[in-house]
Structure formats: structure tokens, C-alpha cells
Design a protein around this motif. Structure first.
Motif, short mmCIF file in Angstrom:
data_model
loop_
_atom_site.label_atom_id
_atom_site.label_comp_id
_atom_site.label_asym_id
_atom_site.label_seq_id
_atom_site.Cartn_x
_atom_site.Cartn_y
_atom_site.Cartn_z
N HIS A 56 -3.64 1.05 -0.49
CA HIS A 56 -2.69 2.20 -0.63
C HIS A 56 -2.32 2.79 -2.19
O HIS A 56 -1.44 3.93 -2.40
CB HIS A 56 -1.36 2.14 0.12
N GLY A 57 -3.16 2.11 -3.05
CA GLY A 57 -2.83 2.76 -4.34
C GLY A 57 -2.29 1.85 -5.43
O GLY A 57 -1.98 2.33 -6.66
N PHE A 58 -1.59 0.93 -5.07
CA PHE A 58 -0.82 0.18 -5.97
C PHE A 58 -1.98 -0.86 -6.70
O PHE A 58 -1.87 -2.08 -6.50
CB PHE A 58 0.21 -0.92 -5.20
N HIS A 59 -2.53 -0.29 -7.68
CA HIS A 59 -3.36 -1.27 -8.52
C HIS A 59 -2.63 -1.64 -9.65
O HIS A 59 -3.53 -2.68 -10.29
CB HIS A 59 -4.74 -0.17 -8.93
N GLY A 60 -1.80 -1.19 -9.91
CA GLY A 60 -0.96 -1.92 -10.94
C GLY A 60 0.36 -1.38 -11.02
O GLY A 60 0.95 -0.44 -10.42
N ILE A 61 1.21 -1.95 -12.10
CA ILE A 61 2.61 -1.66 -11.94
C ILE A 61 2.75 -0.66 -13.28
O ILE A 61 2.39 -1.20 -14.44
CB ILE A 61 3.75 -2.78 -12.03
N VAL B 71 10.91 4.39 -2.76
CA VAL B 71 10.87 5.22 -4.18
C VAL B 71 9.67 5.15 -5.02
O VAL B 71 9.13 6.18 -5.22
CB VAL B 71 12.10 4.67 -5.22
N ILE B 72 9.04 3.98 -4.76
CA ILE B 72 7.46 3.62 -5.22
C ILE B 72 6.70 4.59 -4.79
O ILE B 72 5.83 5.21 -5.33
CB ILE B 72 7.23 2.53 -5.58
N ALA B 73 6.56 4.53 -3.35
CA ALA B 73 5.85 5.38 -2.62
C ALA B 73 5.81 6.69 -2.80
O ALA B 73 4.89 7.53 -3.08
CB ALA B 73 5.90 4.87 -1.24
N GLU B 74 7.10 7.45 -2.89
CA GLU B 74 7.34 8.90 -3.10
C GLU B 74 6.84 9.09 -4.41
O GLU B 74 6.13 10.38 -4.71
CB GLU B 74 8.74 9.23 -2.87
N SER B 75 7.07 8.22 -5.54
CA SER B 75 6.52 8.68 -6.81
C SER B 75 5.19 8.63 -7.18
O SER B 75 4.58 9.36 -7.90
CB SER B 75 7.36 7.75 -7.78
N ARG B 76 4.43 7.88 -6.29
CA ARG B 76 2.73 7.82 -6.54
C ARG B 76 2.16 8.69 -5.32
O ARG B 76 1.15 8.75 -5.23
CB ARG B 76 2.50 6.26 -6.08
N GLY B 77 3.21 9.41 -4.48
CA GLY B 77 2.39 10.45 -3.30
C GLY B 77 1.81 9.39 -2.22
O GLY B 77 0.82 10.11 -1.78
N ILE B 78 2.33 8.36 -1.90
CA ILE B 78 1.75 7.45 -0.80
C ILE B 78 2.68 7.77 0.36
O ILE B 78 3.89 7.86 0.37
CB ILE B 78 1.82 6.03 -1.39
N LEU C 139 2.10 2.84 5.32
CA LEU C 139 2.17 1.82 4.41
C LEU C 139 2.81 0.86 5.08
O LEU C 139 2.58 -0.61 5.02
CB LEU C 139 2.52 2.10 3.21
N LEU C 140 4.05 1.16 5.80
CA LEU C 140 4.98 0.11 6.18
C LEU C 140 4.27 -0.62 7.40
O LEU C 140 4.52 -1.78 7.51
CB LEU C 140 6.29 0.82 6.83
N GLU C 141 3.73 0.29 8.02
CA GLU C 141 3.11 -0.38 9.50
C GLU C 141 1.81 -1.41 8.98
O GLU C 141 1.79 -2.53 9.49
CB GLU C 141 2.47 0.81 10.04
N GLU C 142 1.10 -1.14 7.91
CA GLU C 142 0.18 -1.94 7.75
C GLU C 142 0.75 -3.19 6.98
O GLU C 142 0.44 -4.54 7.06
CB GLU C 142 -0.83 -1.28 6.59
N LEU C 143 1.44 -3.10 6.11
CA LEU C 143 2.45 -4.19 5.50
C LEU C 143 2.64 -5.09 6.49
O LEU C 143 2.88 -6.45 6.59
CB LEU C 143 3.43 -3.74 4.52
N ASN C 144 3.75 -4.53 7.46
CA ASN C 144 4.24 -5.55 8.32
C ASN C 144 3.13 -6.23 9.44
O ASN C 144 3.25 -7.28 9.78
CB ASN C 144 5.31 -4.90 9.22
N GLN C 145 2.13 -5.43 9.71
CA GLN C 145 0.98 -6.10 10.38
C GLN C 145 0.34 -7.25 9.41
O GLN C 145 -0.07 -8.34 10.03
CB GLN C 145 -0.29 -4.90 10.66
#
Length: 66
Positions: free
Chosen positions: A26-31, A43-50, A55-61
Motif C-alpha cells: 500500500h505504499g509504506f516503503h519507508g517512514i 492520518v498517515i494513509a490520508e497524508s499519503r493518499g492511501i 488497507l484496514l481489511e488487508e492488515l486485519n486479514q
């Protein structure tokens, strides 16, 4: 524990290593800023346009939560 929009990036990085490939897809290649680890996923997803919901569904899966 289910990951939600208020979960801090630090929590995901420390407690759910199995979620790291999902973050990368989902584009979190670095901080961008070290302070990001103490910011909510929303907040991070919003700032990166994600899109947050997919994202939440995949993370929880990935961590075995439904």
C-alpha cells in the motif's frame, strides 16, 4: 487486537510483523518522518493518499482478525 484507523504505526510495526508486506503493497516503503510512528494509521494513509478501508481489511486479514 483488531487494527483500526486509530492504531499507531508503531503498534503495527512492533506487534504485527506479518502486516509489513501489506503496508509495503500500500505504499509504506519507508517512514518519511520519524514522528510518523506515533501517528494513527488514518492520518498517515490520508497524508499519503492511501485508501484506508482496503488497507484496514488487508492488515486485519494478515494478522488473523476479521
Amino acid at each position: 487486537m483488531k487494527i483500526d484507523k486509530n492504531t499507531l504505526l508503531e503498534t503495527i510495526l512492533n506487534d504485527y510483523p506479518e502486516a509489513l508486506p501489506v503496508l509495503a503493497r500500500h505504499g509504506f516503503h519507508g517512514i518519511a518522518c520519524p514522528a510518523e510512528i506515533w501517528v494513527s494509521l488514518e492520518v498517515i494513509a490520508e497524508s499519503r493518499g492511501i485508501l484506508l478501508q482496503p488497507l484496514l481489511e488487508e492488515l486485519n486479514q494478515a494478522i488473523g482478525e476479521k
